[in-house]
Design a protein around this motif. Structure first.
Motif, PDB file in Angstrom:
ATOM      1  N   LEU A 149      -5.645   4.036  -6.937  1.00 22.97           N
ATOM      2  CA  LEU A 149      -6.604   4.616  -7.883  1.00 22.97           C
ATOM      3  C   LEU A 149      -6.584   6.139  -7.888  1.00 22.97           C
ATOM      4  N   ALA A 150      -5.794   6.740  -7.003  1.00 23.07           N
ATOM      5  CA  ALA A 150      -5.837   8.192  -6.837  1.00 23.07           C
ATOM      6  C   ALA A 150      -5.457   8.943  -8.108  1.00 23.07           C
ATOM      7  N   HIS A 151      -4.519   8.390  -8.893  1.00 22.89           N
ATOM      8  CA  HIS A 151      -4.045   9.098 -10.095  1.00 22.89           C
ATOM      9  C   HIS A 151      -4.734   8.611 -11.370  1.00 22.89           C
ATOM     10  N   GLU A 152      -5.865   7.907 -11.223  1.00 23.81           N
ATOM     11  CA  GLU A 152      -6.693   7.469 -12.356  1.00 23.81           C
ATOM     12  C   GLU A 152      -5.895   6.631 -13.365  1.00 23.81           C
ATOM     13  N   PRO A 153      -5.315   5.530 -12.907  1.00 22.34           N
ATOM     14  CA  PRO A 153      -4.503   4.696 -13.803  1.00 22.34           C
ATOM     15  C   PRO A 153      -5.349   3.971 -14.833  1.00 22.34           C
ATOM     16  N   ARG A 154      -4.698   3.569 -15.926  1.00 19.97           N
ATOM     17  CA  ARG A 154      -5.384   2.780 -16.953  1.00 19.97           C
ATOM     18  C   ARG A 154      -5.108   1.294 -16.775  1.00 19.97           C
ATOM     19  N   VAL A 155      -4.147   0.962 -15.916  1.00 21.51           N
ATOM     20  CA  VAL A 155      -3.815  -0.428 -15.595  1.00 21.51           C
ATOM     21  C   VAL A 155      -3.752  -0.542 -14.076  1.00 21.51           C
ATOM     22  N   LEU A 156      -4.417  -1.559 -13.521  1.00 22.81           N
ATOM     23  CA  LEU A 156      -4.402  -1.756 -12.077  1.00 22.81           C
ATOM     24  C   LEU A 156      -3.919  -3.159 -11.763  1.00 22.81           C
ATOM     25  N   PHE A 157      -2.826  -3.240 -10.996  1.00 24.39           N
ATOM     26  CA  PHE A 157      -2.300  -4.528 -10.534  1.00 24.39           C
ATOM     27  C   PHE A 157      -2.826  -4.803  -9.129  1.00 24.39           C
ATOM     28  N   LEU A 158      -3.421  -5.957  -8.943  1.00 29.83           N
ATOM     29  CA  LEU A 158      -3.906  -6.393  -7.636  1.00 29.83           C
ATOM     30  C   LEU A 158      -3.131  -7.654  -7.268  1.00 29.83           C
ATOM     31  N   ASP A 159      -2.143  -7.495  -6.399  1.00 30.83           N
ATOM     32  CA  ASP A 159      -1.271  -8.616  -6.026  1.00 30.83           C
ATOM     33  C   ASP A 159      -1.784  -9.228  -4.721  1.00 30.83           C
ATOM     34  N   GLU A 160      -2.465 -10.346  -4.833  1.00 34.01           N
ATOM     35  CA  GLU A 160      -3.082 -11.023  -3.682  1.00 34.01           C
ATOM     36  C   GLU A 160      -3.921 -10.029  -2.867  1.00 34.01           C
ATOM     37  N   PRO A 161      -4.876  -9.346  -3.508  1.00 35.95           N
ATOM     38  CA  PRO A 161      -5.551  -8.224  -2.831  1.00 35.95           C
ATOM     39  C   PRO A 161      -6.501  -8.639  -1.714  1.00 35.95           C
ATOM     40  N   THR A 162      -7.004  -9.867  -1.740  1.00 38.52           N
ATOM     41  CA  THR A 162      -7.996 -10.251  -0.733  1.00 38.52           C
ATOM     42  C   THR A 162      -7.446 -11.246   0.275  1.00 38.52           C
ATOM     43  N   ALA A 163      -6.132 -11.411   0.304  1.00 39.28           N
ATOM     44  CA  ALA A 163      -5.533 -12.337   1.274  1.00 39.28           C
ATOM     45  C   ALA A 163      -5.793 -11.842   2.688  1.00 39.28           C
ATOM     46  N   GLY A 164      -6.497 -12.638   3.466  1.00 43.12           N
ATOM     47  CA  GLY A 164      -6.722 -12.323   4.872  1.00 43.12           C
ATOM     48  C   GLY A 164      -7.724 -11.221   5.147  1.00 43.12           C
ATOM     49  N   VAL A 165      -8.547 -10.859   4.148  1.00 43.88           N
ATOM     50  CA  VAL A 165      -9.528  -9.801   4.394  1.00 43.88           C
ATOM     51  C   VAL A 165     -10.911 -10.409   4.565  1.00 43.88           C
ATOM     52  N   ASP A 166     -11.834  -9.591   5.084  1.00 40.86           N
ATOM     53  CA  ASP A 166     -13.166 -10.105   5.365  1.00 40.86           C
ATOM     54  C   ASP A 166     -14.000 -10.202   4.094  1.00 40.86           C
ATOM     55  N   VAL A 167     -15.105 -10.895   4.219  1.00 40.83           N
ATOM     56  CA  VAL A 167     -15.973 -11.145   3.061  1.00 40.83           C
ATOM     57  C   VAL A 167     -16.536  -9.847   2.505  1.00 40.83           C
ATOM     58  N   GLU A 168     -16.864  -8.896   3.390  1.00 37.08           N
ATOM     59  CA  GLU A 168     -17.442  -7.635   2.937  1.00 37.08           C
ATOM     60  C   GLU A 168     -16.478  -6.881   2.034  1.00 37.08           C
ATOM     61  N   LEU A 169     -15.202  -6.794   2.442  1.00 36.35           N
ATOM     62  CA  LEU A 169     -14.210  -6.104   1.623  1.00 36.35           C
ATOM     63  C   LEU A 169     -14.037  -6.818   0.293  1.00 36.35           C
ATOM     64  N   ARG A 170     -13.997  -8.138   0.316  1.00 34.12           N
ATOM     65  CA  ARG A 170     -13.832  -8.891  -0.920  1.00 34.12           C
ATOM     66  C   ARG A 170     -14.954  -8.576  -1.897  1.00 34.12           C
ATOM     67  N   GLN A 171     -16.180  -8.539  -1.407  1.00 31.35           N
ATOM     68  CA  GLN A 171     -17.318  -8.241  -2.278  1.00 31.35           C
ATOM     69  C   GLN A 171     -17.268  -6.810  -2.777  1.00 31.35           C
ATOM     70  N   ASP A 172     -16.914  -5.864  -1.889  1.00 39.22           N
ATOM     71  CA  ASP A 172     -16.772  -4.466  -2.307  1.00 39.22           C
ATOM     72  C   ASP A 172     -15.712  -4.339  -3.395  1.00 39.22           C
ATOM     73  N   MET A 173     -14.610  -5.054  -3.222  1.00 36.95           N
ATOM     74  CA  MET A 173     -13.512  -4.959  -4.172  1.00 36.95           C
ATOM     75  C   MET A 173     -13.929  -5.458  -5.547  1.00 36.95           C
ATOM     76  N   TRP A 174     -14.627  -6.567  -5.582  1.00 35.08           N
ATOM     77  CA  TRP A 174     -14.993  -7.097  -6.894  1.00 35.08           C
ATOM     78  C   TRP A 174     -16.060  -6.260  -7.573  1.00 35.08           C
ATOM     79  N   ARG A 175     -16.931  -5.625  -6.787  1.00 34.64           N
ATOM     80  CA  ARG A 175     -17.869  -4.676  -7.405  1.00 34.64           C
ATOM     81  C   ARG A 175     -17.105  -3.510  -8.028  1.00 34.64           C
TER      82      ARG A 175
END
Length: 308
Positions: A149-175
């Protein structure tokens, strides 16, 4: 709604002869969340790699924001942020330095205020001066998202972004994903957690053996392919069903105490009303009933089934 990504006739054949993509054509709309689903080896990561300029296609065209990914690579890539499956970061750099460096790779001027917003959104601000090697796996995943997100993209690809992560990160990510969509960012998601696609996606695409077999608005897909079931608990078990009920395809339980009726949304009103009328006429009484509907996961499993 205009398309920000247009893919036409895309193929990828590796030197081994393996065909990873076979004539994929797909348009992804500006500002939508698009879930790309498919079993392992279906071609999801290859497709993302080509769009992001990491894999060279064997044939076909891809345009991002109107820019051909081969002819006008820099302009196309500038619009894209990628969060890969693998945790690949410079272990000795600080969080602030590696995220800021990612912005500089796209020729953008430093913007400390933007980097701070991104780090705060991802609960990384307190870790900004920490070296990557000292972070937990979940924190490293957050850093990957911040870099994308550093370069302010207009398209963001999330390739299996929550695989093996905790519930808190998953919720933060979807927010964060919801906020990005509100800002007009297009999100393309691949995930094995199909309940995430069911909750978040506007449209769903299913890829199997390198071919797109379905693209549909999620709500329309659920209406079209989502099975509904009505289960009737009878007052007294039945040994056999009357011929008058044969047309409903009722499935009795092993002990004859329940009947299950499967129907689609189009036949909901007339089908259930007629069934209940015919049950009463046949002298069958029920003491309770319940309904259920297939999930996106059920639909996905049915779509990718094939004989082996």
């Amino acid at each position: 709604m205009s398309s920000i990504i247009s893919i036409s006739g895309l193929t990828k054949v590796y030197d081994s002869g393996f065909k990873a993509l076979d004539g994929v054509s797909l348009d992804i709309r500006q500002g939508e969340i698009f879930a790309l689903l498919g079993p392992n080896g279906a071609g999801k990561t290859t497709l993302i790699g080509i769009v992001c300029g990491l894999v060279r296609p064997s044939g076909g065209t891809v345009r991002v924001g109107g820019h051909d990914i081969l002819v006008d690579y820099r302009a196309a890539r500038r619009l894209i942020g990628l969060v890969p499956q693998e945790l690949t970061t410079d272990a000795f750099e600080t969080v602030w330095a590696t995220v800021s460096f990612s912005r500089g790779l796209f020729g953008l001027k430093p913007d400390p205020a933007h980097i701070e917003r991104v780090l705060r959104d991802l609960s990384l601000w307190e870790k900004r001066d920490s070296r990557i090697m000292t972070l937990s796996g979940g924190m490293k995943r957050r850093v990957l998202i911040a870099k994308a997100l550093a370069h302010e993209p207009r398209v963001l690809f999330l390739d299996e972004p929550t695989a093996g992560v905790d519930v808190e990160l998953r919720q933060d990510m979807w927010r964060l994903v919801r906020r990005l969509r509100e800002q007009g960012v297009t999100i393309i998601l691949t995930t094995h957690y199909i309940e995430e696609a069911e909750e978040m996606a506007d449209r769903v695409g299913v890829i199997r053996r390198g071919e797109i077999i379905l693209v549909e608005d999620k709500a329309a897909l659920m209406r079209k392919l989502g099975r509904k079931q009505l289960t009737l608990q009878l007052q007294a078990p039945v040994a056999a069903l009357p011929d008058a009920l044969a047309r409903y395809g009722l499935v009795p339980s092993a002990d004859g105490s329940e009947l299950t009726y499967t129907y689609d949304s189009q036949g909901e009103r007339t089908g259930i009303t007629a069934l209940l009328t015919d049950l009463a006429a046949a002298g069958l009484r029920f003491r309770d009933l319940q309904t259920s509907q297939s999930s996106l996961e059920d639909i996905f499993v049915d779509l990718v089934k094939d004989a082996r």
